[in-house]
Design an enzyme around this catalytic site. Sequence first.
Site, PDB file in Angstrom:
ATOM      1  N   HIS A 175      33.668  26.491  45.358  1.00 27.53           N
ATOM      2  CA  HIS A 175      34.769  27.027  45.742  1.00 27.53           C
ATOM      3  C   HIS A 175      34.953  28.505  45.842  1.00 27.53           C
ATOM      4  CE1 HIS A 175      35.853  23.193  43.299  1.00 27.53           C
ATOM      5  NE2 HIS A 175      35.727  22.891  44.553  1.00 27.53           N
ATOM      6  N   ASP A 223      33.904  32.260  38.867  1.00 32.43           N
ATOM      7  CA  ASP A 223      33.839  33.453  38.331  1.00 32.43           C
ATOM      8  C   ASP A 223      32.504  34.165  38.224  1.00 32.43           C
ATOM      9  OD1 ASP A 223      32.068  31.806  36.661  1.00 32.43           O
ATOM     10  OD2 ASP A 223      33.772  31.173  35.334  1.00 32.43           O
TER      11      ASP A 223
END
Length: 309
Positions: free
Chosen positions: A118, A103
């Site tokens: 990631h 995010d």
Amino acid sequence: MTETIDALAELVGAGGVVVLSGAGLSTESGIPDYRGPSGAARRHTPMTYQTFTRDVEARRRYWARSHLGWRTIARAAPNDGHRAVARLQRAGLVEAVITQNVDGLHTAAGSAPVVELHGRLDEVVCLDCGNQTSREELDRRLREANPGFDARVDAVNPDGDVELPDAEVARFRVVDCTFCGTGTLKPDVVFFGETVPAPRVAHCFDLVHRARLLLVLGSSLTVMSGRRFVLRAAKLGIPVVIVNQGETRGDGYAALTVDAPLGRLLPALADRTIGDLPADPGSSRPAAGPAEPEGARPVAGPVGAAAAG
């Protein structure tokens, strides 16, 4: 639990801390996790890299669902936990942040350096030519290609997609790479079934090797992608502290575990260790006042035990 804050402050206050964060740190920003208290059961399995790259209709389904879910991710702002980590980093106590989240909220809160294990949902890559673009630009193109495409969103998954009826998916139009003209676009994140780039993993191991303390925040450590760093720290005799709501698969390797909301505990920890160091000047939200968390669980686990790397 004043004793809990004191114990954490003593460990963190000595510096040399590497943070490993997970989805539980972002739940107070409105992004649910899969396994914590806010996690919502998903009716479908997450998209795998193999399915995404081989199945045109699966890609359509992914982008239709992600197009709607992205709006929640894009609106999310750092919470008090993210800002507290940034304060600890600016104070020189936290050397680096390794996050399993996609995010971008650690960076938005002012943390640096941050290793995004990631990847990030706000970046897009072409699988054919390798060109990278912003998700904002792709969102604009998808809106133009799908005027009026909208649906009620009841819940957003941590990876930014939503549940969507097949009839809605069928009318969604996917766009290709503008740079090469025909390339397949993919969010620049690691899908299930895909491996984290080896240089990135090696860099994270190097950070752990040089750490005095590994501080895990908001991760159940269910998947090996993050748990391997706990195992490596334990193998090297580096203390591990885990702060998470609920048990984790790394608890047996931890010198201390704390079950508490991170948005309350981390500001209290920062206040205790660094006092009045100002919050990020770019933050528009006031920092939460210190609170005393509950649920400290000291664990007499095999901190120095050998473990798989």
